[in-house]
Write an enzyme that holds these catalytic residues in place. Sequence first.
Site, PDB file in Angstrom:
ATOM      1  N   LYS A  98      -9.410   2.195  -2.376  1.00 17.79           N
ATOM      2  CA  LYS A  98      -9.685   1.578  -1.081  1.00 17.79           C
ATOM      3  C   LYS A  98     -11.046   2.002  -0.548  1.00 17.79           C
ATOM      4  O   LYS A  98     -11.348   3.199  -0.445  1.00 17.79           O
ATOM      5  CB  LYS A  98      -8.579   1.964  -0.104  1.00 17.79           C
ATOM      6  CG  LYS A  98      -8.646   1.257   1.240  1.00 17.79           C
ATOM      7  CD  LYS A  98      -7.427   1.609   2.091  1.00 17.79           C
ATOM      8  CE  LYS A  98      -7.399   0.876   3.406  1.00 17.79           C
ATOM      9  NZ  LYS A  98      -6.192   1.216   4.214  1.00 17.79           N
ATOM     10  N   GLU A 132       0.840  -1.194   0.000  1.00 18.38           N
ATOM     11  CA  GLU A 132       0.000   0.000   0.000  1.00 18.38           C
ATOM     12  C   GLU A 132       0.882   1.254   0.000  1.00 18.38           C
ATOM     13  O   GLU A 132       1.887   1.310   0.706  1.00 18.38           O
ATOM     14  CB  GLU A 132      -0.871  -0.049   1.254  1.00 18.38           C
ATOM     15  CG  GLU A 132      -1.830   1.088   1.476  1.00 18.38           C
ATOM     16  CD  GLU A 132      -2.633   0.909   2.758  1.00 18.38           C
ATOM     17  OE1 GLU A 132      -3.581   1.674   2.973  1.00 18.38           O
ATOM     18  OE2 GLU A 132      -2.308  -0.011   3.559  1.00 18.38           O
ATOM     19  N   CYS A 188      -5.482  -3.469   2.444  1.00 21.01           N
ATOM     20  CA  CYS A 188      -5.310  -3.429   3.895  1.00 21.01           C
ATOM     21  C   CYS A 188      -6.614  -3.632   4.671  1.00 21.01           C
ATOM     22  O   CYS A 188      -7.129  -4.747   4.752  1.00 21.01           O
ATOM     23  CB  CYS A 188      -4.607  -2.131   4.274  1.00 21.01           C
ATOM     24  SG  CYS A 188      -3.800  -2.188   5.899  1.00 21.01           S
TER      25      CYS A 188
END
Length: 276
Positions: free
Chosen positions: A105, A34, A138
């Site tokens: 995300k 990330e 994540c």
Amino acid sequence: MEPRVGRKGENLAHSVDLIERAAAQGANLVVLPELANTGYVFASRAEALALAESVPDGSCTQVWMDVARRCNVHIVAGIAERAGDRLYNTAVVLGPQGYLGTYRKLHLWGDENVFFEPGDRGLPVFDTEWGRLGVLICYDGWFPETYRLLAMQDVDIVAMPTNWVPMGGQPADRPAMANTLAMANAHSNALSIVCACRTGTERGQPFIGQSLIVGAEGWPLAGPASVHAEEILHASIELEDARRKRRLSAFNHVLGDRRTDIYDAMLGTGWPRPQP
């Protein structure tokens, strides 16, 4: 990988070296952490905005596209994306033929809420010559709905750029919670999951490393990697075999046994399921 916050040029050059090394060892898909090009712990939104770039015409994406073409690999890389005055925690998906698309995300962690907008493109799927690829970043991995919706779109592999941090209450003698969640979701959705985490400490924030490649049965194929040292993990994922293993027994199929008379197959999204 251990990115250094604010050092885009150095991070980019280092990522290219790692991609080339992985490709030389036979990789077809390379996953970077990330925010691999910028680092993670921004001091302000102004700093994040200054480090971000547009996609796909930004300099980092262009360099990675060249490497994907030159090395004949697919790359999923975390990047800070600027779209007008909005910022997104993004992963670019690139292949030998160029830019395939973007994942933004969906679930923001901690101070990401100060810098980034929540993703607005859902859960796209990217078709490649070797299978169907999905992406999460994540904290997205804490939400089982994301994996299920990817599985219902016939995804084979989920690439997960991540920057895992220590979790409160984590026993020292137990696997990282993030790895436990990846294994559980791989098993319950018959997905292979490639988790690429960063190492090091940035502006006082430690990261836990422990990258992991999980097969569709839920067991690790490679890793966990080191907590502290940079490593390249390799695993061979046999997609045809993984698809067969969605059947758990003569009677049971991990996706086919869902009670869609009780709950909606696509979780109320209205998304169509791909036709066989």
